[in-house]
Design a protein around this motif. Structure first.
Motif, PDB file in Angstrom:
ATOM      1  N   ILE A  62      46.875  64.210  -8.860  1.00  0.00           N
ATOM      2  CA  ILE A  62      45.349  65.126  -8.776  1.00  0.00           C
ATOM      3  C   ILE A  62      44.331  64.457  -7.155  1.00  0.00           C
ATOM      4  CG2 ILE A  62      43.978  66.093  -9.801  1.00  0.00           C
ATOM      5  CD1 ILE A  62      45.820  67.403 -10.383  1.00  0.00           C
ATOM      6  N   GLY A  63      44.228  62.804  -7.733  1.00  0.00           N
ATOM      7  CA  GLY A  63      44.412  62.273  -7.146  1.00  0.00           C
ATOM      8  C   GLY A  63      42.352  62.527  -6.394  1.00  0.00           C
ATOM      9  N   ASN A  64      41.803  62.934  -7.273  1.00  0.00           N
ATOM     10  CA  ASN A  64      40.479  63.102  -7.651  1.00  0.00           C
ATOM     11  C   ASN A  64      39.285  62.445  -8.556  1.00  0.00           C
ATOM     12  OD1 ASN A  64      40.043  64.614  -9.816  1.00  0.00           O
ATOM     13  ND2 ASN A  64      39.713  66.349  -8.082  1.00  0.00           N
ATOM     14  N   GLN A  65      38.165  61.898  -8.374  1.00  0.00           N
ATOM     15  CA  GLN A  65      37.360  60.916 -10.057  1.00  0.00           C
ATOM     16  C   GLN A  65      37.476  61.038 -10.928  1.00  0.00           C
ATOM     17  OE1 GLN A  65      34.225  59.024  -8.119  1.00  0.00           O
ATOM     18  NE2 GLN A  65      34.067  57.115 -10.016  1.00  0.00           N
ATOM     19  N   THR A  66      36.964  62.755 -11.006  1.00  0.00           N
ATOM     20  CA  THR A  66      37.516  63.255 -12.668  1.00  0.00           C
ATOM     21  C   THR A  66      38.461  62.438 -13.455  1.00  0.00           C
ATOM     22  OG1 THR A  66      35.737  64.270 -11.309  1.00  0.00           O
ATOM     23  CG2 THR A  66      36.963  64.797 -13.952  1.00  0.00           C
ATOM     24  N   ALA A  67      40.076  62.716 -12.330  1.00  0.00           N
ATOM     25  CA  ALA A  67      40.825  63.112 -12.931  1.00  0.00           C
ATOM     26  C   ALA A  67      41.578  61.792 -13.109  1.00  0.00           C
ATOM     27  CB  ALA A  67      42.046  63.693 -12.063  1.00  0.00           C
ATOM     28  N   LEU A  68      41.098  60.664 -12.374  1.00  0.00           N
ATOM     29  CA  LEU A  68      41.371  59.292 -12.372  1.00  0.00           C
ATOM     30  C   LEU A  68      41.048  58.632 -13.763  1.00  0.00           C
ATOM     31  CD1 LEU A  68      41.754  57.741  -9.195  1.00  0.00           C
ATOM     32  CD2 LEU A  68      43.502  57.977 -11.182  1.00  0.00           C
ATOM     33  N   THR A  69      39.747  59.202 -13.632  1.00  0.00           N
ATOM     34  CA  THR A  69      39.015  58.610 -15.107  1.00  0.00           C
ATOM     35  C   THR A  69      39.680  58.894 -16.152  1.00  0.00           C
ATOM     36  OG1 THR A  69      37.021  59.274 -13.728  1.00  0.00           O
ATOM     37  CG2 THR A  69      36.596  58.661 -16.056  1.00  0.00           C
ATOM     38  N   GLY A  70      39.824  60.322 -16.445  1.00  0.00           N
ATOM     39  CA  GLY A  70      40.796  60.824 -17.523  1.00  0.00           C
ATOM     40  C   GLY A  70      41.905  60.036 -17.290  1.00  0.00           C
ATOM     41  N   GLY A  71      42.606  59.269 -16.281  1.00  0.00           N
ATOM     42  CA  GLY A  71      44.356  59.018 -16.288  1.00  0.00           C
ATOM     43  C   GLY A  71      43.567  57.528 -17.110  1.00  0.00           C
ATOM     44  N   ILE A  72      42.636  56.494 -16.348  1.00  0.00           N
ATOM     45  CA  ILE A  72      42.178  55.632 -17.506  1.00  0.00           C
ATOM     46  C   ILE A  72      41.891  55.597 -18.824  1.00  0.00           C
ATOM     47  CG2 ILE A  72      40.793  53.667 -16.598  1.00  0.00           C
ATOM     48  CD1 ILE A  72      40.435  54.200 -14.132  1.00  0.00           C
ATOM     49  N   PHE A  73      40.908  56.365 -19.265  1.00  0.00           N
ATOM     50  CA  PHE A  73      40.552  57.081 -20.551  1.00  0.00           C
ATOM     51  C   PHE A  73      41.838  56.883 -21.123  1.00  0.00           C
ATOM     52  CE2 PHE A  73      37.387  59.572 -22.519  1.00  0.00           C
ATOM     53  CZ  PHE A  73      37.400  58.251 -23.311  1.00  0.00           C
ATOM     54  N   HIS A  74      42.524  57.866 -20.419  1.00  0.00           N
ATOM     55  CA  HIS A  74      43.636  58.300 -21.511  1.00  0.00           C
ATOM     56  C   HIS A  74      44.951  56.890 -21.655  1.00  0.00           C
ATOM     57  CE1 HIS A  74      46.652  61.470 -23.351  1.00  0.00           C
ATOM     58  NE2 HIS A  74      47.487  61.278 -23.209  1.00  0.00           N
ATOM     59  N   LEU A  75      44.907  56.051 -20.284  1.00  0.00           N
ATOM     60  CA  LEU A  75      45.679  54.629 -20.747  1.00  0.00           C
ATOM     61  C   LEU A  75      45.240  54.659 -21.542  1.00  0.00           C
ATOM     62  CD1 LEU A  75      48.855  54.049 -19.367  1.00  0.00           C
ATOM     63  CD2 LEU A  75      46.310  52.773 -17.974  1.00  0.00           C
ATOM     64  N   LEU A  84      33.901  53.494 -17.412  1.00  0.00           N
ATOM     65  CA  LEU A  84      35.707  54.071 -17.373  1.00  0.00           C
ATOM     66  C   LEU A  84      34.658  54.714 -16.012  1.00  0.00           C
ATOM     67  CD1 LEU A  84      36.649  56.074 -20.297  1.00  0.00           C
ATOM     68  CD2 LEU A  84      37.442  54.359 -18.743  1.00  0.00           C
ATOM     69  N   ASN A  85      33.638  54.873 -15.747  1.00  0.00           N
ATOM     70  CA  ASN A  85      33.374  55.146 -14.457  1.00  0.00           C
ATOM     71  C   ASN A  85      33.408  54.493 -13.547  1.00  0.00           C
ATOM     72  OD1 ASN A  85      32.535  57.934 -14.936  1.00  0.00           O
ATOM     73  ND2 ASN A  85      30.837  57.614 -15.741  1.00  0.00           N
ATOM     74  N   SER A  86      33.251  53.152 -13.478  1.00  0.00           N
ATOM     75  CA  SER A  86      33.001  52.318 -12.378  1.00  0.00           C
ATOM     76  C   SER A  86      34.745  52.036 -12.562  1.00  0.00           C
ATOM     77  CB  SER A  86      32.098  50.585 -13.473  1.00  0.00           C
ATOM     78  OG  SER A  86      32.864  49.861 -13.335  1.00  0.00           O
ATOM     79  N   ALA A  87      35.344  51.940 -13.676  1.00  0.00           N
ATOM     80  CA  ALA A  87      36.996  51.269 -12.974  1.00  0.00           C
ATOM     81  C   ALA A  87      37.486  52.236 -12.225  1.00  0.00           C
ATOM     82  CB  ALA A  87      37.687  51.739 -14.383  1.00  0.00           C
ATOM     83  N   SER A  88      37.144  53.764 -12.312  1.00  0.00           N
ATOM     84  CA  SER A  88      37.727  54.913 -10.842  1.00  0.00           C
ATOM     85  C   SER A  88      36.890  54.223  -9.885  1.00  0.00           C
ATOM     86  CB  SER A  88      38.029  55.804 -11.883  1.00  0.00           C
ATOM     87  OG  SER A  88      36.537  56.599 -12.071  1.00  0.00           O
ATOM     88  N   ALA A  89      35.822  54.506 -10.498  1.00  0.00           N
ATOM     89  CA  ALA A  89      35.383  53.679  -8.636  1.00  0.00           C
ATOM     90  C   ALA A  89      36.007  53.379  -7.737  1.00  0.00           C
ATOM     91  CB  ALA A  89      33.650  54.406  -8.630  1.00  0.00           C
ATOM     92  N   GLY A  90      35.976  51.758  -9.035  1.00  0.00           N
ATOM     93  CA  GLY A  90      36.841  51.035  -7.792  1.00  0.00           C
ATOM     94  C   GLY A  90      38.149  51.604  -7.457  1.00  0.00           C
ATOM     95  N   ILE A  91      38.457  52.389  -8.333  1.00  0.00           N
ATOM     96  CA  ILE A  91      39.768  52.694  -7.334  1.00  0.00           C
ATOM     97  C   ILE A  91      39.692  53.284  -5.560  1.00  0.00           C
ATOM     98  CG2 ILE A  91      42.129  54.459  -7.777  1.00  0.00           C
ATOM     99  CD1 ILE A  91      42.729  53.146  -9.845  1.00  0.00           C
TER     100      ILE A  91
END
Lengths: 275, 506
Positions: B326-339, B482-489
């Motif tokens: 999906i590639g936007n920040q919300t989805a990535l935050t969810g991806g990291i959280f789900h991981l 999580l926000n800081s993590a996905s923002a880092g990507i």
């Protein structure tokens, strides 16, 4: 496995291979355009990071990159470099005459630590899974093999030690040197009927050598504030006592690899006695 | 705080692993304790680094005093250290569980290999160099094969062999990808590749991306490189499976996130697209959906609890791949959280499954009928883990799946809605088979149990269950991280300037 499963698997694999093949050929025969980089038709060996490893001017290149920014990437060879004379130039940033060694042990030494670990874990797995298989009755070796192996063993050992001690000067280094030492022990194991290899001692040596490698890195961390940093003067290039910790690391790696491979060979032959 | 000392996170497990044969000569129990203490040290140190990095922004650790891009460096961002913390936490819990198991012949070597696998996974999530990542992926895959084979039954050898084949093909493809990258750009540093990847011919770029796929999809359990999953999970001991799904796949997914998004990606609008001739984002979404559907449907047909959990683990990886695609920040935050949720809940499920299997003497779910009446506590803990994975409200999986759905809806193209509908449908299947196990456990039936369970095993699953419940009730606990993590990507420019210095964009 059912036949349908197998066919599906083959189909998927074939599709992937064809897909990759199409891309590969497209990439091979496509002319470069819009100034984009292609590896096939325009190979410029000076446009690599390794240029600075060869010229031993990495620290200068870092400074050049910090001041010039993006311009550095377009022209790597404009970084100033000094002439290096074999046997004369002193106190370089990296003092080994063998370029491969300087990359493997110093500039990318952390990868070598990883590779040593790969070998370590492979031998552990090998002896854990295959070791202890019952020894088959081998035919008695002939007189020539018996005498020859006893005669050759010290020379093989000496040659192995020579290779890893001179790793920073001549081709070779810790891994080949260790392999040569292990081949000497393999010769003894095959040639002599009642030769017993003491795996306990070799395991202790191997462990201590491995810890020494990490320990050298940690000394660098505490003394020079960076893991695996060189903390010994590099001396004059081309001399035996040069290259600082590179020589030290290669000796440790040689001992470790030699002990490791010998243990592996011996345990494959005799089984794991400790358990 | 001196960031170069972060190397201790990698150096200490390696040094201790080299010393393990000596400890093994004293006693097998000692090696297990040493492994546990090493992970505990790493966990504590990683948490302290994580706090520092979240407060002060990403840092780099230089190796050998060679500045990047000339030497190898570690990139310590919130994402890396968050995942490293998870990895060391799972490793710590599993090694603690491992202490309680009766000593077997090869346990000293097993704790050594465990140490190296978890240490290598930690190194993968922290390194900033492509070849260094390859070296540690090699250690990871060899070690994983040894762990799978260690149960010493026919099935485990088969699983290990399958994993070895997939792993070595994947490694070979990864090596080719690295070769092409170095051949074109002349560098191995991730930041410099990220800076100059768009200079590569788009066809070749897609080729590199495809080859890289082969290397990391094996570890990340994504289609079509996940055929090893059922056999290997069935063959290995259940506590090893906790490492497989909690540690190995976490490292694989990190490699996909970091390399595909930060390094191979280009920022377009509010999302990152992977550079090249192929639309790799769409491929990643498709792979995610296919993996999820295959995983959930196969889990539905299985009777073996280890296989069910294995397929479920595969399906969760598919959901995360979908989020990355999906590639936007919300989805990535969810991806990291789900991981995170997946690593914790799956470790919990596998450890409980290990205890149940030990108690009942079979891994078939039909034989577990009535276990919940006999041992209510363990069955409830299992249910907590299952609810966490399914995403029942007020359990951890709920919040991460919410994020992913939110992100997918934000993208709002017909295709993402279509893919999302499949993901949601697969989640329904998941509800069914987990509830089937729980229902069977609480069925009224007399059951005879065999072995006593060590108290250490109880402690380790209770710790994991506490984490699951806490995150479920306070999901905002990690929102900062999580926000800081996905923002880092997302902030690719920040990644490049942190590693190469501010002057690089001049």
């Amino acid at each position: 496995m059912k036949k349908t499963e197998f066919l599906t698997g083959s189909f998927i694999a074939l599709t992937l291979v064809v897909l990759l093949g199409v891309f590969f050929f497209q990439a091979l025969f496509q002319p470069s355009y819009e100034g984009k980089v292609m590896p096939i038709d325009n190979v410029n060996l000076k446009d690599r990071v390794s240029l600075h490893y060869v010229l031993k001017n990495v620290n200068d290149a870092s400074k050049y990159l910090a001041t010039n920014g993006m311009r550095y990437f377009n022209n790597r060879s404009s970084v100033p470099s000094k002439t290096i004379t074999f046997g004369k130039t002193k106190n370089l940033e990296e003092g080994s005459a063998n370029e491969v060694t300087s990359i493997v042990v110093n500039y990318r030494g952390f990868d070598t630590l990883g590779e040593v670990t790969v070998l370590f874990i492979s031998i552990i797995g090998l002896t854990m899974l295959i070791g202890g298989v019952k020894e088959k009755k081998l035919r008695m070796p002939s007189v020539i093999v018996r005498t020859g192996s006893k005669f050759l063993f010290p020379f093989i050992l000496l040659f192995g030690v020579y290779i890893f001690i001179h790793g920073h000067l001549t081709p070779g280094g810790g891994f080949p040197g260790g392999a040569v030492i292990a081949s000497g022990f393999l010769l003894l194991l095959l040639g002599l009927e009642n030769f017993k290899f003491n795996t306990t001692v070799s395991k202790v040596i191997e462990s201590l050598a491995g810890v020494t490698f990490v320990g050298i890195g940690l000394v660098g961390l505490f003394m020079k504030n960076s893991f695996l940093a060189n903390f010994i003067p590099t001396g004059t290039i081309g001399f035996l006592y040069s290259a600082g910790m590179v020589a030290l690391i290669y000796i440790v790696v040689g001992i470790k690899v030699g002990a490791e491979l010998s243990t592996g060979v011996a345990e494959l032959k005799e089984g794991n006695k400790n358990d | 705080m001196n960031m170069n000392y972060a190397l201790l996170l990698i150096a200490v497990p390696l040094a201790v692993a080299f010393l393990q044969p000596l400890f093994g000569m004293i006693g097998k129990k000692i090696t297990k304790w040493v492994t546990f203490l090493t992970f505990a040290f790493n966990f504590a140190y990683a948490i302290s680094l994580l706090n520092f990095v979240t407060a002060n922004g990403p840092q780099i650790a230089v190796i050998g005093n060679w500045r990047p891009p000339f030497g190898i460096n570690l990139y310590l961002s919130t994402l890396s250290l968050f995942l490293a913390t998870i990895i060391y936490f799972v490793g710590m819990i599993v090694s603690f569980y491992f202490i309680g198991i009766k000593d077997k012949k090869i346990d000293d070597k097993l704790s050594l290999v465990m140490l190296l696998v978890v240490g290598a996974a930690g190194a993968i999530v922290m390194t900033g160099d492509l070849f260094n990542m390859f070296v540690f992926i090699e250690i990871l895959s060899i070690g994983t094969a040894i762990l799978i084979a260690s149960r010493d039954k026919g099935m485990s050898y088969k699983g290990a062999l399958k994993y070895m084949i997939f792993g070595s093909i994947g490694s070979a493809m990864l090596l080719f990808a690295i070769g092409f990258t170095y051949g074109t750009l002349g560098t191995l540093n991730l930041a410099e590749i990220a800076l100059r990847f768009h200079e590569i011919n788009p066809t070749l770029a897609s080729f590199i991306v495809l080859l890289f796929t082969g290397g990391v999809f094996v570890e990340a359990e994504l289609f079509p490189f996940n055929m090893w999953v059922p056999d290997s999970y069935e063959g290995a001991s259940p506590h090893i499976n906790a490492i497989l799904s909690g540690v190995v796949s976490t490292a694989g997914i990190y490699a996909i996130m970091r390399v595909f998004m930060t390094v191979f990606g280009i920022n377009i609008g509010d999302k990152i697209l992977i550079y090249g001739k192929l639309n790799f984002n769409a491929i990643l979404i498709a792979i995610g959906v296919i993996t999820t559907i295959i995983g959930e449907l196969s889990a539905l047909t299985q009777k073996d609890i280890k296989k069910i959990l294995a397929f479920s683990s595969m399906a969760q990886m598919g959901v995360i791949a979908f989020a990355i695609g999906i590639g936007n920040q919300t989805a990535l935050t969810g991806g990291i959280f789900h991981l995170f949720n997946h690593a914790i809940s799956k470790a919990l499920l596998f450890l409980v499954a290990a205890m149940i299997i030990r108690n009942v003497g079979s891994s078939n779910i039909d034989d577990m009928e009535g276990f919940g009446r006999h041992n209510k506590f363990l069955a409830i803990i299992f249910a907590i883990g299952a609810f966490g994975i399914i995403g029942i409200p007020f359990f951890n999986g709920f919040w991460s799946k919410m994020y992913i759905i939110d992100g997918a809806v934000m993208r709002s193209t017909p295709w993402t809605y279509f893919a999302l509908s499949f993901i949601l449908g697969a989640a329904l299947v998941e509800v069914f088979y987990y509830f089937r196990i729980i229902y069977k456990m609480f069925n009224d039936k007399k059951i005879t149990t065999k072995n006593r369970i060590h108290p250490f095993a109880y402690i380790s699953v209770i710790l994991l269950a506490i984490v699951v419940l806490t995150v479920g009730i306070y999901p905002s606990l990690f929102s900062n991280i999580l926000n800081s993590a996905s923002a880092g990507i997302f902030d690719r420019v920040h990644y490049i300037t942190t590693v190469l210095g501010m002057g690089v964009l001049r």
